[in-house]
Scaffold this active site. Structure first.
Site, PDB file in Angstrom:
ATOM      1  CB  SER A 129       6.915  21.439 -26.491  1.00 29.65           C
ATOM      2  OG  SER A 129       7.124  21.932 -25.185  1.00 29.65           O
ATOM      3  CG  ASN A 130      11.249  20.070 -23.484  1.00 35.90           C
ATOM      4  OD1 ASN A 130      10.946  20.146 -22.303  1.00 35.90           O
ATOM      5  ND2 ASN A 130      11.829  21.067 -24.131  1.00 35.90           N
ATOM      6  CG  HIS A 131       7.744  14.606 -21.807  1.00 33.71           C
ATOM      7  ND1 HIS A 131       6.377  14.490 -21.837  1.00 33.71           N
ATOM      8  CD2 HIS A 131       8.201  13.736 -22.734  1.00 33.71           C
ATOM      9  CE1 HIS A 131       6.024  13.575 -22.717  1.00 33.71           C
ATOM     10  NE2 HIS A 131       7.122  13.106 -23.282  1.00 33.71           N
ATOM     11  CB  ALA A 161      12.671  21.657 -19.999  1.00 35.60           C
TER      12      ALA A 161
END
Ligand code: CTP
Ligand code: CA
Length: 225
Positions: A33-35, A100
């Site tokens: 995943s990502n921030h 995102a």
């Protein structure tokens, strides 16, 4: 400002907003995943509701309460998010892609937990679908807005993204600015559309969201009425 919004800039419009990160499973206990806090997307949903829109949030996993009067659909992966968005697109006037989305996902999802083994392993990743581009290319495409978070060459990258994805507007963020980093309650942006732009100076995400909604309402009334 509240009066302006309650007068219904987007009265009767149906708005779909993607928000938060996506999670791409590797096995039953792990993901890539990502921030992304989801705060900007949720602030936009709140501003859209305040402007009188019927508002749906297609949300990746975030730690945020659903704003009042927002219909929230929870998703995990980019594939899930795409499927939900395509199902909504026919009944949508304005689509805002704030999520995102992970650009890649693991090539295979193991049905069992992957056991620790060699010192070095590698992971094959495959490209995810581009959700906002798919919405913009769909048959009855809504007025479509994307975001571009860049560390360098902000306006050049953002305007080429707008063109490549077939967007009506793009919100360009300089993510090298520490004041508006991940999880911040503040943001600053330059909004671009074909033939125009507007700088939004650093302000709360609530304020930036209202400014973006106002710009969208202006453009929608010019283009689609
Ligand atoms: N986006 C999307 N689906 C994806 C990737 C991005 O809908 N698979 C949307 C984002 O929600 C955002 C816009 O596209 O509105 C731009 O995202 P960004 O990550 O900046 O663009 P990419 O095309 O993925 O380019 P890159 O990450 O290489 O800069
Ligand atoms: Ca990306």
């Amino acid at each position: 400002a509240a009066g302006l919004f309650s007068s219904g800039l987007l009265a009767g419009k149906r708005v779909v907003i993607t928000a938060g990160p996506t999670r791409e499973a590797l096995d039953p206990v792990r993901y890539i995943s990502n921030h992304s806090s989801g705060k900007m997307g949720y602030a936009l949903a709140r501003a859209a509701v305040d402007a009188g829109a019927q508002t749906i949030l297609v949300s990746g996993p975030v730690e945020l309460a659903t704003p009042d009067h927002v219909n929230r659909i929870d998703v995990q992966s980019a594939d899930d998010m795409l499927a939900q968005c395509l199902a909504l697109v026919a009944d949508c006037d304005i689509f805002i892609a704030c999520a995102a989305v992970a650009d890649y996902r693991p090539g295979t999802i193991s049905t069992e937990k992957i056991k620790k083994g060699p010192e070095k392993i590698s992971l094959e990743l495959v490209r995810n679908p581009d959700i906002v581009a798919a919405v913009a290319a769909s048959e009855h495409s809504p007025f479509t807005i994307g975001f571009a978070a860049e560390t360098n060459d902000l306006l050049a990258y953002a305007s080429s993204k707008m063109e490549r994805k077939g967007l009506d507007m793009i919100v360009a963020n300089d993510v090298s600015d520490p004041a508006i980093g991940f999880n911040s309650d503040h943001n600053a942006a330059t909004v671009l559309w074909p033939g125009g732009s507007r700088v939004l100076e650093e302000a709360s995400k609530a304020t930036i969201a209202r400014d973006i909604i106002r710009l969208i309402a202006d453009r929608v009334s010019l283009i689609r009425d």
